[in-house]
Structure formats: structure tokens, C-alpha cells
Design a protein around this motif. Structure first.
Motif, PDB file in Angstrom:
ATOM      1  N   LYS A 175     -11.026 -47.341  14.870  1.00 40.28           N
ATOM      2  CA  LYS A 175     -12.331 -47.458  14.450  1.00 40.28           C
ATOM      3  C   LYS A 175     -12.899 -46.363  13.690  1.00 40.28           C
ATOM      4  N   ASP A 176     -12.340 -45.350  13.831  1.00 35.84           N
ATOM      5  CA  ASP A 176     -13.083 -43.858  13.615  1.00 35.84           C
ATOM      6  C   ASP A 176     -11.927 -42.949  13.090  1.00 35.84           C
ATOM      7  N   CYS A 177     -12.498 -41.818  12.545  1.00 33.87           N
ATOM      8  CA  CYS A 177     -11.581 -40.817  12.260  1.00 33.87           C
ATOM      9  C   CYS A 177     -11.036 -39.892  13.798  1.00 33.87           C
ATOM     10  N   ASP A 178      -9.776 -40.301  13.897  1.00 32.43           N
ATOM     11  CA  ASP A 178      -9.239 -39.815  15.158  1.00 32.43           C
ATOM     12  C   ASP A 178      -7.883 -39.167  14.930  1.00 32.43           C
ATOM     13  N   LEU A 179      -7.706 -37.965  15.626  1.00 33.73           N
ATOM     14  CA  LEU A 179      -6.576 -36.904  15.746  1.00 33.73           C
ATOM     15  C   LEU A 179      -5.400 -37.838  15.918  1.00 33.73           C
ATOM     16  N   ALA A 180      -4.536 -37.347  15.259  1.00 37.12           N
ATOM     17  CA  ALA A 180      -3.069 -37.883  15.462  1.00 37.12           C
ATOM     18  C   ALA A 180      -2.055 -36.967  15.147  1.00 37.12           C
ATOM     19  N   VAL A 181      -0.823 -37.002  15.744  1.00 40.45           N
ATOM     20  CA  VAL A 181       0.304 -36.241  15.346  1.00 40.45           C
ATOM     21  C   VAL A 181       1.616 -37.215  15.004  1.00 40.45           C
ATOM     22  N   GLY A 241      -5.169 -39.963  12.013  1.00 35.97           N
ATOM     23  CA  GLY A 241      -4.550 -41.069  11.975  1.00 35.97           C
ATOM     24  C   GLY A 241      -4.857 -41.951  11.159  1.00 35.97           C
ATOM     25  N   GLU A 242      -6.200 -42.161  10.877  1.00 42.69           N
ATOM     26  CA  GLU A 242      -6.712 -43.528   9.962  1.00 42.69           C
ATOM     27  C   GLU A 242      -6.397 -43.127   8.653  1.00 42.69           C
ATOM     28  N   HIS A 279      -9.986 -28.690   3.538  1.00 40.37           N
ATOM     29  CA  HIS A 279      -8.761 -28.824   4.314  1.00 40.37           C
ATOM     30  C   HIS A 279      -8.646 -29.531   5.602  1.00 40.37           C
ATOM     31  N   GLY A 280      -9.722 -30.155   5.948  1.00 40.18           N
ATOM     32  CA  GLY A 280      -9.739 -30.689   7.170  1.00 40.18           C
ATOM     33  C   GLY A 280      -8.737 -32.138   7.228  1.00 40.18           C
ATOM     34  N   PHE A 281      -8.660 -32.512   8.443  1.00 34.79           N
ATOM     35  CA  PHE A 281      -7.605 -33.397   8.836  1.00 34.79           C
ATOM     36  C   PHE A 281      -7.833 -34.733   8.197  1.00 34.79           C
ATOM     37  N   CYS A 282      -8.942 -35.077   7.651  1.00 33.18           N
ATOM     38  CA  CYS A 282      -9.211 -36.370   7.041  1.00 33.18           C
ATOM     39  C   CYS A 282      -8.707 -36.226   5.478  1.00 33.18           C
TER      40      CYS A 282
END
Length: 113
Positions: free
Chosen positions: A51-57, A42-43, A81-84
Motif C-alpha cells: 500500500k505504501d513505501c515499505d522496507l524490504a530485504v 519493497g514496492e 540514494h534512498g531506498f525508493c
């Protein structure tokens, strides 16, 4: 007579107060069933405040943080290829409640080459 007036007054106030409250059954939850969405940090990818790297859709163009699954459940978020570092596609089932996606199931879809 005063007691009857007092009882009527309390009853009327009670009815008018309960008429103005929203029933608990009419929550603003939106059910999502096997919908294809974008999924990422999300970020880092959706520019959400956190506040940190968090999963989002991203559902129908709007991003939501995910509850029920972690960004680390899908491998190294900071890998190539990670979500970040990349936005992926997933098929999701769950509910949107209070501007958060409550995940029941998240299935990553294969990337097109």
C-alpha cells in the motif's frame, strides 16, 4: 457398557484429531544470522505488492517485507540514494516468519564507489 463405548469413541477421536495438528514448536521460521542481503523499498525496487513505501530485504533472491524496522529509520527513502531510488546492501539478523522478515538487527554496509 454404552458409557464405556462412548468414552472410548471420544478418546479415539481426540487422539486422531491431535495427531493431525502441527505442533506450535515446529513453526516455519528460518533464522538469519549476519547475512548480507539487498535492502530497499519493497514496492519501488523489488516490485512487491503493498500500500505504501515499505522496507524490504531480499534474502537468497526472495524479497520479504521487514517488521521491526521502518524504511524511515535509515534516512529519507525518497532522497537521491534512498531506498525508493536505490538498492543497498545490509548485514541482517532475524527470522523469516510467515513470509516476513522479523528484524533483530540491520546494519547498512558501505556502498562501493
Amino acid at each position: 457398557m454404552k458409557n464405556l463405548f462412548f468414552v472410548l469413541l471420544i478418546t479415539i477421536i481426540g487422539f486422531s484429531a491431535s495427531a493431525q495438528t502441527t505442533p506450535k514448536n515446529s513453526s516455519s521460521a528460518k533464522v538469519i544470522t549476519k547475512q548480507t542481503v539487498e535492502i530497499a523499498c519493497g514496492e519501488c525496487q523489488f516490485k512487491m505488492k503493498g500500500k505504501d513505501c515499505d522496507l524490504a530485504v531480499k534474502i537468497d533472491g526472495k524479497p520479504y517485507f521487514v517488521d521491526g524496522k521502518s524504511i524511515d529509520d535509515f534516512g529519507d527513502a525518497h532522497g537521491e540514494h534512498g531506498f525508493c531510488n536505490a538498492v543497498s546492501k545490509a548485514e541482517v539478523t532475524g527470522e523469516i516468519v510467515n513470509n516476513r522478515f522479523k528484524a533483530k538487527e540491520i546494519k547498512l554496509l558501505p556502498t562501493k564507489k
